[in-house]
Design a protein around this motif. Structure first.
Motif, PDB file in Angstrom:
ATOM      1  N   ARG A   1       0.836  -1.203   0.000  1.00  0.00           N
ATOM      2  CA  ARG A   1       0.000   0.000   0.000  1.00  0.00           C
ATOM      3  C   ARG A   1       0.876   1.260   0.000  1.00  0.00           C
ATOM      4  O   ARG A   1       0.594   2.231  -0.699  1.00  0.00           O
ATOM      5  N   LYS A   2       1.931   1.207   0.798  1.00  0.00           N
ATOM      6  CA  LYS A   2       2.799   2.389   0.824  1.00  0.00           C
ATOM      7  C   LYS A   2       3.470   2.587  -0.513  1.00  0.00           C
ATOM      8  O   LYS A   2       3.616   3.702  -1.011  1.00  0.00           O
TER       9      LYS A   2
ATOM     10  N   ILE B   1       2.436   1.830  -3.433  1.00  0.00           N
ATOM     11  CA  ILE B   1       1.575   2.401  -4.479  1.00  0.00           C
ATOM     12  C   ILE B   1       0.926   3.707  -4.039  1.00  0.00           C
ATOM     13  O   ILE B   1      -0.012   4.172  -4.654  1.00  0.00           O
ATOM     14  N   GLY B   2       1.423   4.272  -2.931  1.00  0.00           N
ATOM     15  CA  GLY B   2       1.050   5.654  -2.663  1.00  0.00           C
ATOM     16  C   GLY B   2       0.237   5.918  -1.421  1.00  0.00           C
ATOM     17  O   GLY B   2      -0.175   7.056  -1.203  1.00  0.00           O
ATOM     18  N   ALA B   3      -0.026   4.901  -0.592  1.00  0.00           N
ATOM     19  CA  ALA B   3      -0.802   5.171   0.623  1.00  0.00           C
ATOM     20  C   ALA B   3       0.046   5.953   1.613  1.00  0.00           C
ATOM     21  O   ALA B   3       1.226   5.657   1.777  1.00  0.00           O
ATOM     22  N   SER B   4      -0.564   6.931   2.249  1.00  0.00           N
ATOM     23  CA  SER B   4       0.190   7.700   3.248  1.00  0.00           C
ATOM     24  C   SER B   4       0.047   7.016   4.611  1.00  0.00           C
ATOM     25  O   SER B   4      -0.807   6.152   4.801  1.00  0.00           O
TER      26      SER B   4
ATOM     27  N   GLN C   1      -3.390   7.479   6.053  1.00  0.00           N
ATOM     28  CA  GLN C   1      -4.415   6.614   5.464  1.00  0.00           C
ATOM     29  C   GLN C   1      -4.323   5.205   6.039  1.00  0.00           C
ATOM     30  O   GLN C   1      -5.338   4.562   6.328  1.00  0.00           O
TER      31      GLN C   1
ATOM     32  N   ARG D   1       5.064  12.270   3.086  1.00  0.00           N
ATOM     33  CA  ARG D   1       3.833  12.551   2.334  1.00  0.00           C
ATOM     34  C   ARG D   1       4.144  12.912   0.882  1.00  0.00           C
ATOM     35  O   ARG D   1       3.491  12.429  -0.038  1.00  0.00           O
TER      36      ARG D   1
ATOM     37  N   ALA E   1       5.018   9.820  -0.917  1.00  0.00           N
ATOM     38  CA  ALA E   1       3.830   9.009  -1.189  1.00  0.00           C
ATOM     39  C   ALA E   1       3.065   9.585  -2.376  1.00  0.00           C
ATOM     40  O   ALA E   1       2.602   8.854  -3.253  1.00  0.00           O
TER      41      ALA E   1
ATOM     42  N   ARG F   1       4.965   8.849  -5.582  1.00  0.00           N
ATOM     43  CA  ARG F   1       4.874   7.427  -5.933  1.00  0.00           C
ATOM     44  C   ARG F   1       3.538   7.119  -6.591  1.00  0.00           C
ATOM     45  O   ARG F   1       3.461   6.458  -7.618  1.00  0.00           O
ATOM     46  N   LYS F   2       2.463   7.632  -5.956  1.00  0.00           N
ATOM     47  CA  LYS F   2       1.164   7.213  -6.486  1.00  0.00           C
ATOM     48  C   LYS F   2       0.864   7.836  -7.852  1.00  0.00           C
ATOM     49  O   LYS F   2       0.110   7.293  -8.628  1.00  0.00           O
TER      50      LYS F   2
ATOM     51  N   PHE G   1       5.436  -0.078  -9.500  1.00  0.00           N
ATOM     52  CA  PHE G   1       6.418  -1.057  -9.013  1.00  0.00           C
ATOM     53  C   PHE G   1       6.005  -2.474  -9.409  1.00  0.00           C
ATOM     54  O   PHE G   1       4.831  -2.843  -9.316  1.00  0.00           O
TER      55      PHE G   1
ATOM     56  N   ILE H   1      -1.988  -8.190  -2.608  1.00  0.00           N
ATOM     57  CA  ILE H   1      -2.635  -8.319  -1.289  1.00  0.00           C
ATOM     58  C   ILE H   1      -3.585  -9.506  -1.333  1.00  0.00           C
ATOM     59  O   ILE H   1      -4.501  -9.569  -2.167  1.00  0.00           O
TER      60      ILE H   1
ATOM     61  N   LEU I   1      -6.494  -0.650  -6.526  1.00  0.00           N
ATOM     62  CA  LEU I   1      -5.995   0.035  -5.339  1.00  0.00           C
ATOM     63  C   LEU I   1      -5.278   1.378  -5.629  1.00  0.00           C
ATOM     64  O   LEU I   1      -5.585   2.391  -4.994  1.00  0.00           O
ATOM     65  N   PRO I   2      -4.318   1.421  -6.577  1.00  0.00           N
ATOM     66  CA  PRO I   2      -3.636   2.708  -6.828  1.00  0.00           C
ATOM     67  C   PRO I   2      -4.604   3.804  -7.253  1.00  0.00           C
ATOM     68  O   PRO I   2      -4.421   4.965  -6.900  1.00  0.00           O
TER      69      PRO I   2
ATOM     70  N   TYR J   1      -6.265   5.257  -4.194  1.00  0.00           N
ATOM     71  CA  TYR J   1      -5.406   6.232  -3.500  1.00  0.00           C
ATOM     72  C   TYR J   1      -5.258   7.521  -4.289  1.00  0.00           C
ATOM     73  O   TYR J   1      -5.022   8.577  -3.719  1.00  0.00           O
TER      74      TYR J   1
END
Lengths: 806, 233
Positions: A321-322, A324-327, A330, B75, B78, B81-82, B87, B95, B106-107, B110
């Motif tokens: 999750r991190k 792919i961008g989760a803070s 979150q 932050r 993050a 990255r998103k 990756f 998951i 999921l991406p 976010y």
């Protein structure tokens, strides 16, 4: 986003069923315990809060200072009330209720109905001004002004008159006629057990007696004017009372009056003497609140422990999750949300369980507590609050830990998550230690309370209370002809002996002064007076340590003999029982003004506990005083008790057929004395059991995790020749060490708490040392059994499989 | 697109300091496909983690699309990255509790993409990696190759300009491995910059350029395919 969180949470819940069960069961049980105890505590705190302006009402009581302690006496002299009302402008209204010298049973007759009723109060007509109870029929205005009027409770009205409006109907109470003027609504949260109220004027007490500063017979309440300062009032009133001279001792008044807020009467009067209100005990309320908190904390710790221990399994997800961008925020929100979901499920279960168990708790505590979340928005709000508090308390730390994982580390396979070799998971271990400290603490308390309560029930009281039928005489015929009544009772072979008097064990006794001569000076001592007959000592099986009992063979015994107990020998300064014999005593007799009974000590009985073991032994005097022949004790032969009872009923009907007989057995008097302690004992066992169970659930989960984590090590050890027992010991040792540390922390605390509790009892056990050993062993065995199941499972797995899985 | 100057990373334990990257200078242009090779422990994965802003450098500069990002806050990293980096890992890192569709979605969640758009884009990318028929399955129900295709789909669903792949075929047989490499090549042809760490010479041949590393330093860059040119780093 939230849908996604929920989905993950839900699926995790299903995937790790064992852990979910442990968490939900633990939290649900913890919350149930908390809710049940919370309801009890809340209920106890509600007494008299329903009365409008109750915050301005105070009860007046007396502090009596002795050498050892200060006693509180709930009754005060009549002049307290009069003076407060007349001389202190701060007082708006004053109310006196006379203490009934018996148990307060009155014969009520209305139409063809005839029954004994408790809860009859004889009070000043201001009763409903001080206690504005809600009226169903009639109006509280001047309702008691007429001495022939009676105001009854709705429940009483239902029993006597059915559902009809009884206002204007006649009723006879103890053969005196009254007119019903009003019906008030019974409230279980009112501290006075009241079924009906009549005007004190009906008793036609001598005006002279009502001017007494020594006759401690009235429960007295004052309602202060708005803004009046109770502390100031009290200090002025105390100064006023100090000016008064006790008419009996002719010394300055020795009692110190005090004010007790109305809303504290129920919970803060446990140690009060002569208090007839419905009393709780703030110590028990506090203890139960602490236990509720303990169980909840244990359940929350389980959650924290399991969640952090299991964090490895969630680490990869955090990493992904991190990546792919989760803070962090979150992720914290996600994990906190999961805990809240879990807590929500637990709260639902707990609410259901509470509803299910509440009727039993109600029956056990004799309360009418309600738990209906649908009709009570406050309760719903409370549950919501509980959900948030528990959810955040249990979920915050694991959420922070998880959200702080570095993706690089966790995606590479858990670096820096687990404690490396030789490193101690301090937090987890500390929480286990805390959990078990609480459990060991509760075990010790439960055992000590059990021991003390058993002691209360089984201590040799110095007399034989078995098979003694006990009742109050009724009707003029019985009172006037008590000797014939006694003779008739003795005619049955099942009756061993009969004693008539006032001051039987477990029943009301009278305190009064006695005069002795010391160094040529006449001094007064406060003692307990038991008004007895010639058969009292024999009926109760008292033991004489010097001299003789009262006997018809000595004609002077009727008017000039006293038997005293060992404590009186000591406190009156006679030295030894032998030396006490022949000592002169004087007693200012009741009823007949200025009549002094002069006599001497003819015998000394061994101390016997006629009161509860909360009270220390009083110096006590036994004497013949037929004027107080009110109560009867009939000792039955064990062969046919039922036959004896039937005979007593027959004789009763021959003397007072207009009164139904009401009797009980003397040992029942003693059983009810320790009712609260019996209940505390049971509650303590139940909730200690729950605390241990919840703690073990967590330990079970942690042991499973430890076994899982050390699979590889176990495999290698087994290949190198380790036996199952050594593997079990390897895994169990770690936890047992923690339990031992917990015990070391809990023991002194429990000792201290129990010593404080035992101080309330005049007669108490010494805390036995074995209790501590037993508590440690019990906690250790329970922990070992919990852990060894998982350890055994791990130890018996095929080591090759373990290694292959690594 | 990416420039590093004297980039350093040191791992510290109580007693040991290990220099994983030692003054690495590197430039990757937009649209390039770069392979990073070297023996185990030479620092290639560390380099990839730094480039992907999964880890902080101890010293040096890291510029991404003209912006110095070496000292970005968590932050900011993050966010970057998103929006800009996808990756792909050797061990897929899907998951387990989410289905194929949900993993890929999921991406976008976010990124705050609204639902109809999210569904469209997920279906489109699943179509591209030919795994639509398995979109309601859980990762454990897929083969390794299929899992890696899902991981690639997840990496590209928000159309990042850069994909970082850490031994993407390491856990796959050759046939599945080739499929994944074809997929990455196709993405590169469509304009995505790819930096891939690999042990496989075969996979490295899919790239334009191979950077060889040893003991935390880049020692050589060679141009693959028809350019057949070797330069010393």
């Amino acid at each position: 986003m939230f849908q996604n969180y929920f989905k993950i949470a839900y699926r995790n819940l299903l995937r790790h069923k064992g852990f979910s069960f442990i968490n939900i069961a633990g939290l649900a049980l913890g919350l149930t315990a908390c809710l049940l105890l919370g309801l009890f505590v809340y209920d106890e705190l509600q007494y008299d809060k329903f009365l409008p302006e109750g915050e301005r009402v105070y009860r007046v009581y007396n502090n009596v200072q002795s050498e050892e302690s200060t006693d509180q006496i709930a009754c005060v002299p009549p002049m307290f009330g009069t003076t407060l009302k007349e001389d202190f402008p701060e007082v708006e209204t004053m109310l006196r209720i006379i203490m009934q010298p018996w148990e307060g049973q009155s014969l009520v007759e209305a139409g063809d109905k005839k029954m004994y009723e408790k809860g009859g109060l004889v009070s000043d007509p201001t009763f409903f001004q001080v206690f504005p109870l809600k009226f169903i029929y009639g109006s509280p205005e001047k309702v008691l002004d007429d001495p022939a009027s009676v105001v009854i409770s709705d429940k009483f009205s239902d029993r006597v008159f059915g559902t009809a409006d009884p206002v204007g109907k006649k009723i006879t109470i103890d053969k005196e006629s009254y007119l019903v003027k009003g019906v008030f609504e019974s409230n279980p949260k009112f501290h006075l057990p009241v079924n009906f109220v009549v005007n004190i004027a009906r008793m036609q007490l001598e005006p002279e007696r009502m001017k007494s500063w020594g006759w401690q017979q009235f429960y007295t309440y004052v309602k202060l004017k708005k803004g009046a300062d109770p502390a100031l009032l009290l200090s002025k009133f105390q100064a006023e009372t100090r000016k008064q001279i006790d008419e009996e001792t002719h010394q300055p008044f020795k009692y110190t009056p005090a004010l007790q807020p109305l809303r504290e009467v129920h919970l803060y009067s446990a140690s009060f003497k002569y208090d007839q209100s419905i009393r709780g005990n703030i110590t028990y309320v506090k203890a139960l609140s602490v236990i509720a908190l303990f169980i909840l904390v244990i359940a929350c710790f389980n959650f924290v422990n399991l969640a952090t221990a299991k964090s490895l399994q969630r680490a990869k997800e955090v990493g992904v999750r991190k990546t792919i961008g989760a803070s962090r925020g979150q992720l914290m929100l996600q994990f906190l949300g999961e805990t809240l979901l879990l807590t929500f499920i637990s709260v639902v279960f707990a609410a259901a369980l509470t509803s299910l168990l509440l009727p039993s708790l109600n029956a056990f505590t004799e309360k009418e507590m309600a738990f209906n979340i649908f009709s009570s928005p406050g309760l719903l709000l409370l549950l919501l609050g509980l959900l948030l508090v528990v959810g955040i308390l249990a979920g915050l730390y694991p959420a922070v830990v998880l959200a702080n994982f570095k993706p690089v580390s966790v995606l590479k396979g858990g670096l820096a998550i687990t404690n490396g070799p030789g490193k101690t998971p301090w937090l987890r271990h500390s929480l286990i230690v805390l959990q078990f400290s609480l459990s060991v603490f509760l075990i010790i308390c439960a055992v000590v309370v059990y021991q003390q309560v058993s002691f209360l029930h089984n201590k040799d009281l110095g007399f034989n209370k078995d098979q003694i039928m006990f009742f109050e005489m009724r009707g003029d015929n019985m009172y006037k002809n008590y000797e014939t009544f006694k003779t008739e009772l003795l005619k049955n072979p099942n009756v061993a002996s009969v004693s008539i008097g006032y001051g039987f064990p477990g029943d009301a006794t009278a305190g009064d002064g006695i005069y002795i001569t010391k160094n040529g000076e006449r001094v007064s001592h406060s003692v307990t007076h038991l008004m007895v007959d010639y058969d009292y000592i024999n009926t109760l099986g008292l033991k004489l340590v010097a001299g003789r009992g009262l006997s018809k063979e000595f004609p002077t015994d009727k008017d000039a003999a006293f038997v005293i107990n060992e404590t009186a020998v000591k406190e009156l300064g006679f030295g030894t029982p032998q030396k006490a014999l022949g000592q002169k005593m004087e007693w200012k007799m009741w009823a007949e003004k200025d009549t002094i009974k002069k006599g001497e000590v003819v015998g000394v009985v061994k101390d016997f506990h006629f009161k509860s073991l909360f009270d220390k032994m009083d110096p006590t005097i036994l004497q013949i005083f037929p004027g107080a022949n009110w109560k009867v004790a009939v000792k039955m032969k064990s062969s046919n008790v039922a036959g004896g009872i039937a005979h007593v009923k027959n004789v009763w009907d021959g003397f007072s057929p207009e009164y139904p007989i009401e009797y009980k057995f003397m040992d029942d008097n003693f059983e009810v004395m320790y009712k609260s302690e019996d209940k505390l004992k049971t509650l303590l066992w139940i909730f200690t059991g729950m605390a241990i169970f919840v703690g073990c659930l967590g330990l079970f989960g942690l042991a499973a995790y430890a076994a899982e984590r050390r699979k590889k090590e176990i495999g290698i050890r087994k290949i190198l020749g380790a036996e199952t027992s050594s593997i079990v010991s390897l895994l169990s040792k770690e936890f047992l060490k923690l339990v031992l540390i917990a015990a070391l922390i809990a023991m002194p605390l429990a000792w201290f708490a129990m010593r404080k509790w035992l101080e309330d009892f005049a007669y108490r056990i010494d805390i036995p040392l074995w209790v501590f050993g037993a508590a440690v062993i019990l906690a250790g065995v329970v922990a070992f059994l919990t852990v060894s199941y998982q350890a055994l499972r791990a130890a018996t797995l095929n080591p090759v499989k373990n290694l292959r899985m690594d | 697109m990416i420039q590093t100057q004297n980039l350093e990373k040191v791992y510290r334990t109580d007693e040991i300091h290990t220099t994983a990257l030692n003054k690495v200078n590197l430039e990757v242009k937009a649209g390039e496909f770069v392979a990073v090779m070297g023996p185990s422990g030479c620092g290639k994965s560390t380099l990839l983690n730094l480039l992907g802003l999964l880890d902080d450098p101890d010293a040096g500069s890291l510029v991404f699309n003209g912006t110095e990002v070496a000292h970005f806050s968590e932050r900011q990293r993050a966010d970057l990255r998103k929006s800009s980096i996808g990756f792909v890992f050797q061990s897929f890192n899907l998951i387990d509790e989410l289905t194929v569709f949900e993993n890929v979605e999921l991406p976008l969640i976010y990124l705050g993409v609204k639902n109809p758009e999210r569904r469209r884009r997920v279906e489109e990318v699943l179509e591209k990696v030919q795994i639509t028929h398995r979109m309601n399955h859980y990762p454990q129900q897929l083969s390794g190759g299929q899992q890696q295709r899902v991981a690639v789909a997840r990496a590209v669903v928000n159309q990042p300009p850069l994909i970082l792949a850490d031994e993407p075929t390491g856990n796959l047989d050759s046939s599945n491995g080739n499929e994944v490499m074809d997929l990455l090549s196709e993405l590169n042809r469509q304009g995505t910059t790819i930096i891939m760490v690999t042990h496989s010479e075969h996979d490295a041949r899919y790239s334009h350029r191979i950077i060889r590393m040893l003991d935390g330093q880049t020692i050589m860059t060679e141009v693959t395919a028809d350019q057949a040119q070797v330069t010393l780093a």
